[in-house]
Design an enzyme around this catalytic site. Structure first.
Site, mmCIF file in Angstrom:
data_model
loop_
_atom_site.group_PDB
_atom_site.id
_atom_site.type_symbol
_atom_site.label_atom_id
_atom_site.label_comp_id
_atom_site.label_asym_id
_atom_site.label_seq_id
_atom_site.Cartn_x
_atom_site.Cartn_y
_atom_site.Cartn_z
ATOM 1 N N CYS A 2 0.968 -1.226 0.087
ATOM 2 C CA CYS A 2 0.005 -0.116 -0.043
ATOM 3 C C CYS A 2 0.987 1.140 0.103
ATOM 4 O O CYS A 2 1.889 1.191 0.651
ATOM 5 C CB CYS A 2 -1.259 -0.017 1.216
ATOM 6 S SG CYS A 2 -2.027 -1.244 1.147
ATOM 7 N N ARG A 27 4.225 -0.385 -4.713
ATOM 8 C CA ARG A 27 3.734 -1.000 -3.386
ATOM 9 C C ARG A 27 2.448 -1.558 -3.447
ATOM 10 O O ARG A 27 2.209 -2.349 -2.336
ATOM 11 C CB ARG A 27 3.824 0.213 -2.396
ATOM 12 C CG ARG A 27 4.999 0.938 -2.276
ATOM 13 C CD ARG A 27 4.816 2.078 -1.317
ATOM 14 N NE ARG A 27 4.902 1.541 0.091
ATOM 15 C CZ ARG A 27 5.471 1.441 0.680
ATOM 16 N NH1 ARG A 27 6.897 1.531 0.407
ATOM 17 N NH2 ARG A 27 5.154 0.910 1.997
ATOM 18 N N TRP A 74 -2.832 -2.605 -1.518
ATOM 19 C CA TRP A 74 -2.567 -4.238 -1.898
ATOM 20 C C TRP A 74 -3.426 -4.803 -0.806
ATOM 21 O O TRP A 74 -3.040 -4.753 0.428
ATOM 22 C CB TRP A 74 -1.044 -4.480 -1.726
ATOM 23 C CG TRP A 74 -0.669 -5.730 -2.034
ATOM 24 C CD1 TRP A 74 -0.279 -6.204 -3.245
ATOM 25 C CD2 TRP A 74 -0.485 -6.751 -0.845
ATOM 26 N NE1 TRP A 74 0.108 -7.462 -3.072
ATOM 27 C CE2 TRP A 74 -0.047 -7.725 -1.762
ATOM 28 C CE3 TRP A 74 -0.631 -7.237 0.492
ATOM 29 C CZ2 TRP A 74 0.058 -9.082 -1.261
ATOM 30 C CZ3 TRP A 74 -0.457 -8.241 0.889
ATOM 31 C CH2 TRP A 74 -0.144 -9.277 0.273
ATOM 32 N N ASN A 98 -1.714 2.138 5.659
ATOM 33 C CA ASN A 98 -0.718 0.973 5.044
ATOM 34 C C ASN A 98 -0.488 -0.076 6.478
ATOM 35 O O ASN A 98 -0.011 0.686 7.257
ATOM 36 C CB ASN A 98 0.664 1.619 4.484
ATOM 37 C CG ASN A 98 1.748 0.623 4.239
ATOM 38 O OD1 ASN A 98 1.261 -0.341 3.827
ATOM 39 N ND2 ASN A 98 2.799 1.183 3.983
ATOM 40 N N GLY A 99 -0.675 -1.353 6.282
ATOM 41 C CA GLY A 99 -0.581 -2.053 7.385
ATOM 42 C C GLY A 99 -1.735 -2.862 7.656
ATOM 43 O O GLY A 99 -2.630 -3.073 6.910
ATOM 44 N N GLU A 482 17.285 -18.113 -7.993
ATOM 45 C CA GLU A 482 16.856 -16.678 -8.323
ATOM 46 C C GLU A 482 16.190 -16.714 -9.997
ATOM 47 O O GLU A 482 15.454 -15.789 -10.203
ATOM 48 C CB GLU A 482 18.136 -15.737 -8.248
ATOM 49 C CG GLU A 482 17.897 -14.312 -8.729
ATOM 50 C CD GLU A 482 16.598 -13.687 -8.037
ATOM 51 O OE1 GLU A 482 16.156 -14.078 -7.076
ATOM 52 O OE2 GLU A 482 16.465 -12.423 -8.602
ATOM 53 N N LYS A 486 12.393 -15.336 -10.827
ATOM 54 C CA LYS A 486 12.446 -14.257 -11.683
ATOM 55 C C LYS A 486 11.353 -14.647 -12.786
ATOM 56 O O LYS A 486 10.415 -14.045 -13.150
ATOM 57 C CB LYS A 486 13.555 -13.765 -12.277
ATOM 58 C CG LYS A 486 13.795 -12.393 -12.642
ATOM 59 C CD LYS A 486 14.380 -11.583 -11.452
ATOM 60 C CE LYS A 486 13.619 -11.641 -10.182
ATOM 61 N NZ LYS A 486 14.100 -10.986 -9.121
ATOM 62 N N GLU A 489 7.634 -14.874 -11.126
ATOM 63 C CA GLU A 489 7.000 -13.803 -10.847
ATOM 64 C C GLU A 489 6.538 -12.885 -11.957
ATOM 65 O O GLU A 489 5.343 -12.237 -11.587
ATOM 66 C CB GLU A 489 7.748 -13.192 -9.650
ATOM 67 C CG GLU A 489 9.052 -12.522 -10.350
ATOM 68 C CD GLU A 489 9.656 -11.560 -9.267
ATOM 69 O OE1 GLU A 489 9.068 -11.139 -8.200
ATOM 70 O OE2 GLU A 489 10.994 -11.589 -8.899
ATOM 71 N N HIS A 505 17.199 -37.121 -6.702
ATOM 72 C CA HIS A 505 16.432 -37.650 -5.558
ATOM 73 C C HIS A 505 15.231 -37.315 -5.351
ATOM 74 O O HIS A 505 14.354 -37.217 -4.416
ATOM 75 C CB HIS A 505 17.369 -36.877 -4.245
ATOM 76 C CG HIS A 505 18.707 -37.323 -4.232
ATOM 77 N ND1 HIS A 505 19.078 -38.622 -3.706
ATOM 78 C CD2 HIS A 505 19.895 -36.601 -4.575
ATOM 79 C CE1 HIS A 505 20.701 -38.669 -3.803
ATOM 80 N NE2 HIS A 505 21.035 -37.492 -4.160
ATOM 81 N N LYS A 604 6.313 -4.387 -4.117
ATOM 82 C CA LYS A 604 7.502 -4.095 -4.086
ATOM 83 C C LYS A 604 8.053 -4.256 -2.635
ATOM 84 O O LYS A 604 9.141 -4.914 -2.272
ATOM 85 C CB LYS A 604 8.319 -3.006 -4.950
ATOM 86 C CG LYS A 604 9.844 -3.048 -4.946
ATOM 87 C CD LYS A 604 10.184 -2.606 -5.975
ATOM 88 C CE LYS A 604 11.676 -2.729 -6.152
ATOM 89 N NZ LYS A 604 12.144 -4.150 -6.606
HETATM 90 C C1 F6R Z 1 11.486 -10.739 -6.097
HETATM 91 C C2 F6R Z 1 11.614 -9.590 -4.976
HETATM 92 C C3 F6R Z 1 11.307 -9.947 -3.804
HETATM 93 C C4 F6R Z 1 12.178 -9.189 -2.816
HETATM 94 C C5 F6R Z 1 11.454 -9.397 -1.243
HETATM 95 C C6 F6R Z 1 12.372 -8.823 -0.299
HETATM 96 O O1 F6R Z 1 12.095 -10.108 -7.285
HETATM 97 O O2 F6R Z 1 11.809 -8.428 -5.440
HETATM 98 O O3 F6R Z 1 11.482 -11.467 -3.630
HETATM 99 O O4 F6R Z 1 13.456 -9.588 -2.881
HETATM 100 O O5 F6R Z 1 10.193 -9.077 -1.149
HETATM 101 O O6 F6R Z 1 12.273 -7.455 -0.344
HETATM 102 P P1 F6R Z 1 13.695 -6.706 0.169
HETATM 103 O O7 F6R Z 1 14.679 -6.912 -0.826
HETATM 104 O O8 F6R Z 1 13.226 -4.947 0.112
HETATM 105 O O9 F6R Z 1 13.682 -6.783 1.551
#
Ligand code: F6R
Length: 609
Positions: A2, A27, A74, A98-99, A482, A486, A489, A505, A604
């Site tokens: 949010c 956000r 969100w 927000n929260g 990773e 990527k 997502e 396994h 994010k």
């Molecule tokens: C994936 C991504 C998330 C963040 C995670 C932690 O591309 O961006 O998995 O890495 O939400 O966020 P931070 O790094 O801001 O603590």
């Protein structure tokens, strides 16, 4: 999660609020709303979906007023809908939040008994009614606001306006970030300074449990007991330009291409011949790490993957046993903390709720010191850690982390060298060799980006696929994880990363002709082991995409596509081999037509647990 923007000014603020919301859309983006006070009336407009829908609605209906608040959501309580979208109104008050208010159900029951009616399913509407209920008895809104906040449990960043007092904006922070922007004859609040860069670069960071009262001329900050607090002002070095897409189609694409520069920035002023200059880590001195005997890393998502790579490097270069854990797990178990342990958090935003909670827990445990590797100056993790190593990636807007990840990796490598040196665990020759490699990193990153066109073509073979596996060994195993994260997502193709030696396994049962398998295979000390693992997969008919360097023994055939990448020093391979994987995900997402910068259901900055 949010995003909040608020303004109190001597001009109409709706455009400032809407532009601010657009910058905060990373956000959360399932619904949005705005409320301004004009002629002692609250004008509130809401819409589902993205901020652009709200902008259109405001254009149609208009939302005048010199004081206002806005929100991009969100969803936590209740589905994304206009009714559940913020701001929530109770009589003369409008609130954005927000929260999560954890005890909202009990409070709601009490308020219903008092005669309040609720239209939405949100905890926020409960909170605005709670403030209203206190206002009936309190001498002013600040007092009522404080009384209400004493009753709530949970986390909040809040902005509140009152139609009967159009010249004042109230804000509060506990567990969700909030900053104040200082203008001339106008003041602002937002969840992130990015939202306010078009109007100011002067900021005050609200700390936990602080309340702010803003007018056009004044900003006053109080603690939850109503005691006034003096705050200092910080000038941001970001500008509005750094948060535009420029010639790129998506922020993610721009951020992938910014990596040579962002890695250069991570190094800037930090390498001095064979030394890493100590000011790199805010707070440390020559001997800060000499007595460290164990390291615990805690992070989430992509930052967690950076931590996994860090374990390989830290153990190799410092001889210090290193453990890595997902923050949401760490915070709810009893960890055994060895004597002389260093607690490291890794986070792009510095606001991730679980990582922050883990740090707070660690501070009550037996850790010697805490260090955060973080991209955002002034963030909660930075403010609450003993030491900070800034990644210096610059603002990252795309929800999928790219340049933040590679700069995190480089930062951990620098840290491992620094600790290795203080501990006497690394020879001068090895230190020299690694630093020489690191100096080549920005130029090599540029070379790796040259595979973009080939990957755009290759990605066409992935569209229509529903699943994909990523394999790696050793320090490239977290890079496989990773790569899979990527891809899933942003392209919504289900992907999993595995340590290649682990496949037999269990996961090998998944292999058939429909399953693309991406192998992260630079020429390194484990390449022969990896080749044997890949043969087992090839024998079961998998379609292989091998990301490798020129001289490795992988054959290209009908079943196996080689992506040849530039030769590079082994120590840099985790950073450099991340780049083609980012490009693969990016192009798959573009082909699949997903929302690359704001993938569904994601946000994010994850400020709720
Ligand atoms: C994936 C991504 C998330 C963040 C995670 C932690 O591309 O961006 O998995 O890495 O939400 O966020 P931070 O790094 O801001 O603590």
């Amino acid at each position: 999660m949010c995003g909040i923007v608020g303004a109190v000014a001597q001009r109409n603020v709706s455009q400032i609020l809407l532009e601010g919301l657009s910058k905060l859309e990373y956000r959360g983006y399932d619904s949005a709303g705005i409320c301004c006070i004009d002629n002692n009336q609250l004008h509130c407009i809401k819409s589902t979906g993205k901020v652009k829908n709200l902008k259109e609605a405001v254009k149609e209906k208009s939302c005048p007023g010199f004081t206002g608040i806005a929100h991009t959501r969100w969803a936590t309580h209740g589905i994304p809908s206009e009714t559940n979208a913020h701001p929530h109104i109770c009589d003369n008050l409008a609130l954005v939040h927000n929260g999560i208010i954890e005890n909202f159900a009990t409070l709601k029951e009490r308020l219903i008994a008092e005669g309040y009616n609720f239209k939405s399913q949100t905890d926020t509407e409960v909170l605005v009614c709670l403030i209203h209920s206190h206002l009936k008895k309190a001498s002013n809104l600040l007092e009522a606001f404080l009384q209400a906040l004493h009753e709530v449990k949970g986390s909040f960043g809040l902005a509140l306006i009152d139609k009967n007092d159009p010249s004042t904006l109230y804000a509060a922070r506990s567990g969700s970030p909030l900053i104040i922007g200082l203008g001339i004859g106008e003041n602002f609040i937002a969840s992130d300074s990015l939202a306010l860069l078009p109007v100011t670069r002067r900021f005050i960071y609200l700390e936990e449990n602080e309340i702010a009262v803003l007018t056009t001329e004044n900003v006053k900050v109080y603690n939850l007991d109503g005691k006034k607090i003096e705050k200092s002002e910080i000038e941001s070095d970001l500008d509005a330009e750094s948060i535009s897409k420029g010639p790129y189609r998506h922020f993610m694409q721009k951020e992938i291409y910014e990596q040579p520069q962002s890695l250069q920035n991570t190094l800037l002023g930090r390498l001095d011949k064979d030394d890493i200059s100590l000011e790199t880590v805010v707070g440390i001195d020559d001997s800060s790490f000499k007595d460290i005997d164990a390291i615990q890393i805690v992070a989430c998502g992509t930052s967690y993957h950076a931590g996994l790579v860090g374990k390989y490097w830290l153990e190799e270069l410092t001889n210090i046993p290193t453990n890595v854990e997902i923050a949401s797990e760490y915070r709810y178990r009893k960890a055994v903390v060895r004597n002389n342990s260093l607690f490291i958090t890794i986070s792009q935003s510095g606001e991730t709720a679980d990582t922050l909670a883990s740090l707070r827990l660690a501070k009550q445990q037996n850790y010697k010191k805490s260090l955060c590797i973080c991209n955002v100056n002034g963030s909660s993790l930075v403010r609450e850690s003993d030491y900070t190593l800034f990644t210096k990636a610059g603002a990252e807007i795309g929800v999928a982390s790219t340049k933040a990840f590679t700069t995190q990796l480089l930062s951990i490598l620098l840290l491992a060298l620094l600790i290795g040196k203080q501990k006497g665990a690394i020879s001068q020759a090895q230190n020299h060799e690694i630093l020489e490699s690191i100096r080549k990193l920005p130029a090599l990153t540029q070379e790796f980006l040259a595979c973009d066109k080939e990957l755009a073509t290759l990605s066409e073979q992935f569209s229509g696929k529903h699943h994909c596996l990523f394999l790696g060994r050793g320090v490239m195993y977290p890079i496989a994880l990773e790569g899979a994260l990527k891809l899933k997502e942003i392209s919504y193709i289900h992907a999993e990363g595995y340590a290649a030696g682990e496949l037999k396994h269990g996961p090998i049962a998944l292999i058939d002709k429909e399953m693309p398998v991406v192998v992260v295979a630079p020429d390194n000390s484990l390449i022969d082991k990896l080749i044997s693992n890949v043969e087992e997969v090839r024998a079961r008919g998998a379609l292989l995409y091998v990301f490798t360097t020129k001289d490795t023994q992988f054959k290209a055939d009908d079943q196996t596509k080689r992506v040849n990448l530039p030769a590079c020093p082994e120590i840099l391979q985790p950073i450099l081999f991340t780049i083609p994987l980012q490009l693969l995900s990016y192009h798959c997402a573009v082909i699949n037509g997903t929302d690359v910068d704001q993938p569904r259901n994601l946000a994010k900055s994850v400020t709720v647990e």
